[in-house]
Design a protein around this motif. Structure first.
Motif, short mmCIF file in Angstrom:
data_model
loop_
_atom_site.label_atom_id
_atom_site.label_comp_id
_atom_site.label_asym_id
_atom_site.label_seq_id
_atom_site.Cartn_x
_atom_site.Cartn_y
_atom_site.Cartn_z
N SER A 56 -22.11 -56.11 12.11
CA SER A 56 -21.36 -56.98 11.22
C SER A 56 -22.20 -57.37 10.01
O SER A 56 -21.73 -57.39 8.87
CB SER A 56 -20.91 -58.20 12.03
OG SER A 56 -20.67 -59.27 11.19
N ARG A 57 -23.49 -57.68 10.25
CA ARG A 57 -24.37 -58.06 9.14
C ARG A 57 -24.57 -56.92 8.14
O ARG A 57 -24.62 -57.14 6.94
CB ARG A 57 -25.73 -58.52 9.69
CG ARG A 57 -25.73 -59.99 10.07
CD ARG A 57 -27.08 -60.47 10.52
NE ARG A 57 -27.99 -60.81 9.42
CZ ARG A 57 -27.86 -61.87 8.65
NH1 ARG A 57 -26.84 -62.69 8.80
NH2 ARG A 57 -28.75 -62.12 7.69
N ILE A 58 -24.67 -55.69 8.70
CA ILE A 58 -24.86 -54.55 7.79
C ILE A 58 -23.62 -54.34 6.93
O ILE A 58 -23.71 -54.10 5.72
CB ILE A 58 -25.21 -53.28 8.60
CG1 ILE A 58 -26.68 -53.37 8.99
CG2 ILE A 58 -24.95 -52.02 7.78
CD1 ILE A 58 -27.21 -52.21 9.76
N ILE A 59 -22.46 -54.47 7.55
CA ILE A 59 -21.24 -54.27 6.77
C ILE A 59 -21.05 -55.36 5.73
O ILE A 59 -20.78 -55.08 4.56
CB ILE A 59 -20.03 -54.13 7.72
CG1 ILE A 59 -20.17 -52.79 8.44
CG2 ILE A 59 -18.73 -54.23 6.95
CD1 ILE A 59 -19.05 -52.41 9.32
N ALA B 42 -31.27 -62.44 -3.28
CA ALA B 42 -30.45 -63.17 -2.33
C ALA B 42 -31.36 -63.91 -1.35
O ALA B 42 -32.42 -63.43 -0.97
CB ALA B 42 -29.55 -62.20 -1.58
N GLN B 43 -30.92 -65.12 -0.97
CA GLN B 43 -31.74 -65.93 -0.07
C GLN B 43 -31.12 -65.94 1.33
O GLN B 43 -29.91 -65.92 1.46
CB GLN B 43 -31.82 -67.36 -0.60
CG GLN B 43 -32.41 -67.46 -2.00
CD GLN B 43 -33.86 -66.99 -2.06
OE1 GLN B 43 -34.64 -67.24 -1.15
NE2 GLN B 43 -34.22 -66.28 -3.12
N PRO B 44 -31.95 -65.95 2.38
CA PRO B 44 -31.40 -66.09 3.72
C PRO B 44 -30.66 -67.43 3.80
O PRO B 44 -31.04 -68.36 3.09
CB PRO B 44 -32.64 -66.11 4.63
CG PRO B 44 -33.82 -65.88 3.75
CD PRO B 44 -33.41 -65.91 2.34
N PRO B 45 -29.67 -67.58 4.63
CA PRO B 45 -29.23 -66.65 5.67
C PRO B 45 -28.22 -65.63 5.20
O PRO B 45 -27.62 -64.96 6.04
CB PRO B 45 -28.58 -67.60 6.68
CG PRO B 45 -27.96 -68.66 5.82
CD PRO B 45 -28.86 -68.82 4.64
N GLU C 209 -27.66 -59.71 3.39
CA GLU C 209 -27.84 -58.77 2.27
C GLU C 209 -28.91 -57.81 2.73
O GLU C 209 -29.86 -58.21 3.40
CB GLU C 209 -28.24 -59.53 1.01
CG GLU C 209 -28.03 -58.77 -0.28
CD GLU C 209 -29.24 -57.99 -0.75
OE1 GLU C 209 -29.12 -57.26 -1.74
OE2 GLU C 209 -30.31 -58.08 -0.12
N TRP C 210 -28.81 -56.54 2.36
CA TRP C 210 -29.69 -55.54 2.94
C TRP C 210 -31.18 -55.82 2.68
O TRP C 210 -32.01 -55.67 3.56
CB TRP C 210 -29.30 -54.15 2.44
CG TRP C 210 -28.00 -53.68 3.04
CD1 TRP C 210 -27.38 -54.22 4.11
CD2 TRP C 210 -27.18 -52.62 2.58
NE1 TRP C 210 -26.21 -53.56 4.37
CE2 TRP C 210 -26.06 -52.55 3.44
CE3 TRP C 210 -27.27 -51.70 1.53
CZ2 TRP C 210 -25.05 -51.62 3.30
CZ3 TRP C 210 -26.27 -50.76 1.38
CH2 TRP C 210 -25.16 -50.72 2.26
N GLY C 211 -31.49 -56.22 1.48
CA GLY C 211 -32.90 -56.52 1.16
C GLY C 211 -33.42 -57.67 1.99
O GLY C 211 -34.54 -57.63 2.52
N VAL C 212 -32.58 -58.71 2.11
CA VAL C 212 -32.97 -59.89 2.89
C VAL C 212 -33.17 -59.50 4.35
O VAL C 212 -34.16 -59.88 5.00
CB VAL C 212 -31.88 -60.98 2.78
CG1 VAL C 212 -32.18 -62.14 3.73
CG2 VAL C 212 -31.77 -61.47 1.35
N MET C 213 -32.22 -58.69 4.89
CA MET C 213 -32.30 -58.28 6.30
C MET C 213 -33.57 -57.48 6.54
O MET C 213 -34.25 -57.65 7.56
CB MET C 213 -31.07 -57.43 6.66
CG MET C 213 -29.78 -58.24 6.68
SD MET C 213 -28.33 -57.20 6.68
CE MET C 213 -28.43 -56.50 8.31
N LEU C 214 -33.88 -56.62 5.57
CA LEU C 214 -35.07 -55.79 5.68
C LEU C 214 -36.31 -56.67 5.77
O LEU C 214 -37.19 -56.47 6.61
CB LEU C 214 -35.15 -54.90 4.44
CG LEU C 214 -35.77 -53.53 4.53
CD1 LEU C 214 -35.06 -52.71 5.57
CD2 LEU C 214 -35.67 -52.85 3.17
#
Lengths: 299, 329
Positions: free
Chosen positions: A92-95, A244-247, A250-255
């Motif tokens: 879900s987060r990736i999508i 983009a800031q957590p939470p 976003e792909w960069g943030v997740m990475l």
């Protein structure tokens, strides 16, 4: 002897369809033959549809924290792609992350495209003073390493998704300005421009109705290749903590969040990386196909 | 007959390395209403530059029109018009068609769009009216299936068809003057004749004046009423078409006519005028044709000959016909 063809329907020839086929129709014909490009287009279409329809599909809430199910591996029941360090569903987060990344990419390209093309058209059409001022400024922009320039712009504007978008689009402007200026320079010398002038058309009319449509093929190719680049750049900025800031998913943030757990749960950082890879690959395949289809030299 | 267009002492200079070099030197001619004027001369003699000057389309940063030059259209001076006013004249009052129909239509826009645009640039009319007028115009220039062609792109048409479309576009708003800059040079010989007939026919029908720029004397003989012969940026002779062919005066015109192959004499070699056109920056002092002229006199090398009227609206600029000169010579 009876006339044989009495009741037979005479097949009507339809020259209309072929006659209607403009330059775009021919380009599509060439594009269709490129298997890799079509594959890229299909891949892109699937991802776009999934992302667009995400809220209506049975995906988990990307921000729902479940601390009892942290760092679950790929293939866990209920979480096909596992969970991250806060127990949020990876699929879900990736999508949802893709929605952000792709929108950022498209908007950034649009900004760069509109400003860059306008500058390129003015510089190439009017030449002289305008050309010098605009293109020297573009040279200055190009002289900076792009990451450094983007970081400098974000440093001035403050971190955040919006400012990242502005920063990467500014970095992209010279690229479009150069492409469009180059084509404009060659088209302004064409006889049809002189003919249009002789028939009473104004400069702006010629720029937007005659030169711009002729510049479209290189612009389209540039866009398709550049969206991938912009996504990558925006994700890079987010990875560095400038975008983009957590939470926010976003792909960069997740990475960047996942890299801390790369030893115990590599999927948390690898999956968004793979997602970026897939999108950029698909965009590049499509871009290559478009270049072959729209490049007059390849025919 | 009144003069529709009067070109007076038109001098055109081009910039070359900070210097202004005169390419067309103080030429004068006039076009009457409904008349077909031919301008003949070899490549680089200033025919096209003159036509661009009339249209006001010379590149401003590169070129300059002489201070005493004037171009009068229907009594108003075109050289003094503002850019916006000039634009209103172009296409509506004076139209132009170019040499190469392959490149003078925009390849990415349909014929219909390019025709519609021409009308909308000058008049406020509905799309429907634009369409009907365009189709009508296409039919007038002899294009079959005009309705279909409106949706087609230039590359789907042949060269002759494209030139017909160009003529249709140029004449949609019924201009009073049409400048045709070598309209048939890029076409097949058979198509050339058709296009010339078409221009002639439309000219007769709508009483449009036409300036036909060409290097082909055959074309001139076929369709023009009057001819201006240019050499190295100067008018050397001006005459009604029949008179020019029967009784050419200027040695250059004689040379031109003499270098045309004839069917009567069985020639092995074609006659040619020795030498070539001088470069604009190396223009000779006196008569520009003197170095190549077989009848040149010492005087020709020192002073430029004036345009001498020989009556019957025939004029030439050559010392051979100057009365004063003949007395002493």
């Amino acid at each position: 002897m009876e006339p044989v063809i009495q009741n037979q329907e005479i097949p009507s020839i339809k020259p209309k369809q072929k006659a209607k086929q403009g330059p775009w129709g021919m380009a599509w014909k060439v594009f269709k033959k490129d298997k890799a490009a079509v594959a890229g287009l299909i891949l892109l279409a699937i991802m776009m549809v999934a992302m667009a329809l995400a809220p209506f599909l049975p995906f988990a809430d990307p921000n729902e924290v479940d601390l009892t199910n942290r760092l679950k591996p790929v293939g866990t029941e209920g979480h096909v792609l596992g969970t991250d360090h806060l127990g949020r569903d990876m699929l879900s987060r990736i999508i949802y992350g893709g929605r952000v990344s792709i929108i950022v990419g498209i908007i950034a390209v649009t900004i760069a495209l509109v400003i860059g093309s306008a500058l390129g058209l003015i510089a190439g059409y009017f030449r002289n003073f305008y050309d010098t001022v605009i293109m020297r400024f573009m040279d200055i922009l190009m002289a900076f390493p792009y990451v450094l320039l983007a970081i400098a712009i974000i440093a001035a504007l403050g971190p955040g998704l919006m400012n990242t978008m502005i920063a990467v689009s500014i970095v992209g402007i010279p690229y479009y300005a150069r492409i469009v200026r180059g084509s404009t320079l060659s088209f302004r010398e064409m006889e049809f421009v002189l003919a249009e002038r002789a028939l009473g058309a104004g400069h702006l009319h010629i720029i937007f109705h005659h030169i711009l449509p002729n510049c479209l093929p290189p612009i389209i190719v540039a866009v398709s290749l550049d969206v991938g680049w912009m996504i990558l750049a925006a994700a890079g900025m987010s990875f560095l903590g400038l975008g983009a800031q957590p939470p926010l998913a976003e792909w960069g943030v997740m990475l960047s969040e996942g890299q801390e757990f790369i030893r115990v749960a590599p999927h948390v950082s690898l999956l968004p990386g793979f997602a970026i890879f897939l999108v950029v690959l698909a965009l590049n395949l499509v871009g290559d196909g478009l270049r072959d289809a729209l490049d007059p030299k390849s025919k | 007959m009144t003069a529709l267009l009067e070109v007076k002492d038109l001098e055109i200079k081009f910039r070359k390395d900070k210097e202004m070099i005169s390419t067309v030197g103080e030429i004068s001619f006039a076009v009457n209403e409904g008349e077909m004027l031919g301008i003949v001369g070899e490549s680089g003699c200033g025919k096209s530059v003159t036509s661009l000057a009339i249209m006001g389309l010379l590149p401003k940063e590169m070129s300059q029109i002489g201070r005493n030059s004037d171009i009068l259209f229907n009594g108003t001076s075109l050289t003094k018009l503002s850019d916006a006013d000039y634009r209103r004249v172009r296409g509506k009052d004076i139209s132009m068609i170019f040499q190469d129909p392959m490149t003078s239509l925009n390849p990415v826009l349909t014929i219909g769009y390019q025709m519609k645009e021409m009308i909308l640039a000058h008049e406020k009319v509905s799309k429907r009216e634009c369409w009907t007028r365009s189709v009508e115009m296409l039919k007038k220039v002899g294009i079959p299936r005009a309705e279909q062609i409106m949706d087609e792109y230039p590359h789907q048409l042949s060269g002759g068809m494209r030139q017909r479309v160009m003529i249709a576009i140029a004449l949609t708003l019924q201009p009073k003057l049409l400048i045709a800059d070598e309209p048939t040079t890029a076409l097949d010989v058979t198509i050339q004749a058709q296009i010339l007939d078409l221009i002639k026919e439309i000219q007769r029908e709508s009483n449009t004046a036409v300036i036909l720029i060409t290097h082909d004397l055959g074309v001139v003989a076929e369709v023009c009423d009057r001819v201006v012969v240019m050499y190295a940026g100067k008018v050397v002779e001006e005459a009604p078409v029949k008179e020019l062919f029967v009784d050419p005066k200027h040695p250059y015109t004689k040379g031109l006519l003499g270098s045309m192959p004839t069917l009567i004499n069985d020639q092995n070699r074609l006659n040619a005028i020795p030498g070539s056109v001088p470069l604009p920056e190396e223009m000779p002092q006196g008569c520009r044709f003197a170095p190549r002229c077989s009848q040149a006199m010492p005087h020709c090398y020192t002073a430029e000959p004036p345009l001498v009227s020989l009556g019957n609206s025939h004029a030439t600029s050559c010392w051979l016909y100057d009365k004063e000169e003949q007395k002493y010579g």
